[in-house]
Design a protein around this motif. Structure first.
Motif, PDB file in Angstrom:
ATOM      1  N   ILE A   4       0.826  -1.203   0.000  1.00  0.00           N
ATOM      2  CA  ILE A   4       0.000   0.000   0.000  1.00  0.00           C
ATOM      3  C   ILE A   4       0.862   1.256   0.000  1.00  0.00           C
ATOM      4  CG2 ILE A   4      -1.515   1.357   1.516  1.00  0.00           C
ATOM      5  CD1 ILE A   4      -3.177  -1.019   1.944  1.00  0.00           C
ATOM      6  N   ARG A   5       1.948   1.204   0.760  1.00  0.00           N
ATOM      7  CA  ARG A   5       2.825   2.369   0.862  1.00  0.00           C
ATOM      8  C   ARG A   5       3.358   2.770  -0.524  1.00  0.00           C
ATOM      9  NH1 ARG A   5       5.441   4.701   5.384  1.00  0.00           N
ATOM     10  NH2 ARG A   5       4.498   3.160   6.737  1.00  0.00           N
ATOM     11  N   GLN A   6       3.766   1.766  -1.295  1.00  0.00           N
ATOM     12  CA  GLN A   6       4.277   2.065  -2.645  1.00  0.00           C
ATOM     13  C   GLN A   6       3.185   2.630  -3.532  1.00  0.00           C
ATOM     14  OE1 GLN A   6       5.675  -1.923  -3.331  1.00  0.00           O
ATOM     15  NE2 GLN A   6       7.823  -1.286  -3.354  1.00  0.00           N
ATOM     16  N   PRO A  40     -10.441  -3.016   8.119  1.00  0.00           N
ATOM     17  CA  PRO A  40      -9.744  -2.047   8.969  1.00  0.00           C
ATOM     18  C   PRO A  40      -8.217  -2.191   8.954  1.00  0.00           C
ATOM     19  CG  PRO A  40     -11.571  -3.045  10.158  1.00  0.00           C
ATOM     20  CD  PRO A  40     -11.479  -3.756   8.853  1.00  0.00           C
ATOM     21  N   GLU A  41      -7.699  -3.426   8.775  1.00  0.00           N
ATOM     22  CA  GLU A  41      -6.231  -3.590   8.784  1.00  0.00           C
ATOM     23  C   GLU A  41      -5.595  -2.828   7.632  1.00  0.00           C
ATOM     24  OE1 GLU A  41      -7.966  -6.453   7.096  1.00  0.00           O
ATOM     25  OE2 GLU A  41      -9.114  -6.069   8.924  1.00  0.00           O
ATOM     26  N   LEU A  42      -6.243  -2.899   6.463  1.00  0.00           N
ATOM     27  CA  LEU A  42      -5.691  -2.202   5.304  1.00  0.00           C
ATOM     28  C   LEU A  42      -5.765  -0.689   5.489  1.00  0.00           C
ATOM     29  CD1 LEU A  42      -6.888  -4.198   2.155  1.00  0.00           C
ATOM     30  CD2 LEU A  42      -4.630  -4.140   3.211  1.00  0.00           C
ATOM     31  N   ILE A  43      -6.864  -0.232   6.101  1.00  0.00           N
ATOM     32  CA  ILE A  43      -7.004   1.202   6.354  1.00  0.00           C
ATOM     33  C   ILE A  43      -5.912   1.660   7.319  1.00  0.00           C
ATOM     34  CG2 ILE A  43      -8.527   2.988   7.282  1.00  0.00           C
ATOM     35  CD1 ILE A  43     -10.900   1.262   6.360  1.00  0.00           C
ATOM     36  N   ARG A  44      -5.661   0.827   8.329  1.00  0.00           N
ATOM     37  CA  ARG A  44      -4.612   1.154   9.299  1.00  0.00           C
ATOM     38  C   ARG A  44      -3.251   1.252   8.602  1.00  0.00           C
ATOM     39  NH1 ARG A  44      -4.863   1.027  14.878  1.00  0.00           N
ATOM     40  NH2 ARG A  44      -6.924   0.095  14.933  1.00  0.00           N
ATOM     41  N   GLU A  45      -3.031   0.345   7.666  1.00  0.00           N
ATOM     42  CA  GLU A  45      -1.759   0.364   6.932  1.00  0.00           C
ATOM     43  C   GLU A  45      -1.608   1.668   6.132  1.00  0.00           C
ATOM     44  OE1 GLU A  45      -1.407  -3.510   5.019  1.00  0.00           O
ATOM     45  OE2 GLU A  45       0.292  -2.708   3.845  1.00  0.00           O
ATOM     46  N   ALA A  46      -2.713   2.065   5.474  1.00  0.00           N
ATOM     47  CA  ALA A  46      -2.681   3.303   4.690  1.00  0.00           C
ATOM     48  C   ALA A  46      -2.524   4.519   5.596  1.00  0.00           C
ATOM     49  CB  ALA A  46      -3.958   3.425   3.856  1.00  0.00           C
ATOM     50  N   TYR A  47      -3.129   4.443   6.763  1.00  0.00           N
ATOM     51  CA  TYR A  47      -3.011   5.527   7.747  1.00  0.00           C
ATOM     52  C   TYR A  47      -1.554   5.653   8.212  1.00  0.00           C
ATOM     53  CZ  TYR A  47      -4.060   8.239  12.005  1.00  0.00           C
ATOM     54  OH  TYR A  47      -4.102   9.194  12.985  1.00  0.00           O
ATOM     55  N   ASP A  48      -0.945   4.504   8.500  1.00  0.00           N
ATOM     56  CA  ASP A  48       0.455   4.518   8.934  1.00  0.00           C
ATOM     57  C   ASP A  48       1.369   5.034   7.830  1.00  0.00           C
ATOM     58  OD1 ASP A  48      -0.212   3.608  11.419  1.00  0.00           O
ATOM     59  OD2 ASP A  48       0.164   1.485  10.957  1.00  0.00           O
ATOM     60  N   ARG A 217     -11.022  11.211  -5.156  1.00  0.00           N
ATOM     61  CA  ARG A 217     -11.466  10.037  -4.392  1.00  0.00           C
ATOM     62  C   ARG A 217     -10.886   8.783  -5.039  1.00  0.00           C
ATOM     63  NH1 ARG A 217     -15.980  12.705  -6.321  1.00  0.00           N
ATOM     64  NH2 ARG A 217     -16.298  10.828  -7.570  1.00  0.00           N
ATOM     65  N   VAL A 218      -9.876   8.208  -4.403  1.00  0.00           N
ATOM     66  CA  VAL A 218      -9.125   7.137  -5.046  1.00  0.00           C
ATOM     67  C   VAL A 218      -9.197   5.852  -4.221  1.00  0.00           C
ATOM     68  CG1 VAL A 218      -6.850   6.446  -5.872  1.00  0.00           C
ATOM     69  CG2 VAL A 218      -7.582   8.834  -6.094  1.00  0.00           C
ATOM     70  N   GLY A 219      -9.740   4.792  -4.824  1.00  0.00           N
ATOM     71  CA  GLY A 219      -9.843   3.507  -4.143  1.00  0.00           C
ATOM     72  C   GLY A 219      -8.864   2.493  -4.701  1.00  0.00           C
ATOM     73  N   THR A 220      -9.197   1.961  -5.873  1.00  0.00           N
ATOM     74  CA  THR A 220      -8.443   0.868  -6.489  1.00  0.00           C
ATOM     75  C   THR A 220      -6.944   1.136  -6.591  1.00  0.00           C
ATOM     76  OG1 THR A 220     -10.427   0.499  -7.800  1.00  0.00           O
ATOM     77  CG2 THR A 220      -8.454  -0.673  -8.483  1.00  0.00           C
ATOM     78  N   ALA A 221      -6.559   2.338  -6.953  1.00  0.00           N
ATOM     79  CA  ALA A 221      -5.131   2.637  -7.165  1.00  0.00           C
ATOM     80  C   ALA A 221      -4.339   2.571  -5.852  1.00  0.00           C
ATOM     81  CB  ALA A 221      -4.963   4.009  -7.814  1.00  0.00           C
ATOM     82  N   ILE A 222      -5.049   2.602  -4.710  1.00  0.00           N
ATOM     83  CA  ILE A 222      -4.376   2.502  -3.418  1.00  0.00           C
ATOM     84  C   ILE A 222      -4.530   1.102  -2.828  1.00  0.00           C
ATOM     85  CG2 ILE A 222      -4.438   3.273  -1.000  1.00  0.00           C
ATOM     86  CD1 ILE A 222      -5.263   6.053  -2.080  1.00  0.00           C
ATOM     87  N   PHE A 223      -5.762   0.587  -2.842  1.00  0.00           N
ATOM     88  CA  PHE A 223      -6.053  -0.664  -2.134  1.00  0.00           C
ATOM     89  C   PHE A 223      -6.118  -1.890  -3.044  1.00  0.00           C
ATOM     90  CE2 PHE A 223      -8.070   2.634   0.572  1.00  0.00           C
ATOM     91  CZ  PHE A 223      -7.387   2.386   1.753  1.00  0.00           C
ATOM     92  N   GLY A 224      -6.030  -1.695  -4.356  1.00  0.00           N
ATOM     93  CA  GLY A 224      -6.184  -2.798  -5.286  1.00  0.00           C
ATOM     94  C   GLY A 224      -7.637  -3.021  -5.656  1.00  0.00           C
TER      95      GLY A 224
END
Ligand SMILES: *Cc1c(COP(=O)(O)O)cnc(C)c1O
Length: 227
Positions: A4-6, A40-48, A217-224
């Motif tokens: 996600i970071r990349q 929520p885990e993925l959101i937490r990862e993006a938040y971090d 508003r970007v979903g797929t490009a961040i989370f797949g």
């Protein structure tokens, strides 16, 4: 597989390039990470990884995630069609409801808000029957009504153009939304003009930025891809 970071870094680079092409300041463009269907885990990862604003489009989902992630300082944007009877669920959680499409909904949100709450009017420029959002002649009456409400603060306009994989097909819609915001400001004669244009998703946010988007508003490009 990319993490996600990349992916966030890639999106940010694209934001910077699109802003540079159009002579805009990239820091004036807010990235809303649309996390619908993602846990929520993925959101937490993006938040971090540095993101603080997340978008959801179902009342139940935003409620569950806000509760699971209550230790984080997330700004939640509601970007889905909001039924009036769900305003009570979403209003206390969201920092911005991007999809106000009637006076009645604005009233319900205002009544259920526990603090000042930003909102946007969703515009339907494609005239698609199946889509939510208001026709252009409804923008001013709704905006005037919102200005009489205690908790709800109008900040701008939002659009989801008819889907087309070619990003260029969104451009006329994005351009038109900018003109509608200008017209609205002329009519409203506020001391502080409205500034926000929420437009552009994973496949067309660069075009939207070129046309003046202040919120993408970007979903797929961040989370797949979503299932
Ligand atoms: C799902 C959704 C997005 C994000 O779409 P992607 O193509 O995954 O970036 C943006 N806006 C709204 C209103 C959505 O429902």
């Amino acid at each position: 597989m990319q993490n996600i970071r990349q992916k966030i870094e890639e999106v940010k680079t694209k934001i910077e390039k699109a802003a540079a092409r159009s002579g805009r300041d990239p820091s004036a463009i807010e990235l809303v990470a649309v996390s619908k269907t993602k846990g929520p885990e993925l959101i937490r990862e993006a938040y971090d990884a540095g993101l603080k604003v997340f978008g959801e489009n179902y009342a139940q989902e935003i409620k569950e995630k806000a509760s699971a992630l209550s230790d984080l300082e997330i700004n939640w944007h509601f970007v889905g069609h909001l039924q009036k009877n769900k305003a009570k669920v979403v209003a206390p959680i969201a920092s911005c409801i991007e999809t106000v499409d009637s006076i009645e909904l604005a009233d319900m949100i205002d009544k259920r808000a526990v603090k000042p709450l930003n909102c946007m009017i969703e515009v339907n420029l494609g005239g698609e029957e199946s889509k939510s959002g208001v026709l252009t002649d409804q923008i001013l009456p709704i905006a005037n009504h919102i200005s009489t409400l205690r908790n709800l603060e109008l900040v701008g306009l939002m659009i989801i153009p008819p889907y087309d994989p070619n990003p260029e097909s969104g451009r006329p819609y994005f351009k038109k939304l900018g003109l509608l915001l200008d017209e609205l400001n002329v009519s409203l004669k506020r001391d502080n003009p409205l500034t926000e244009l929420s437009m552009g998703m994973s496949h067309d946010f660069e075009v939207a930025i070129e046309e003046g988007a202040t919120i993408i508003r970007v979903g797929t490009a961040i989370f797949g891809e979503r299932q």
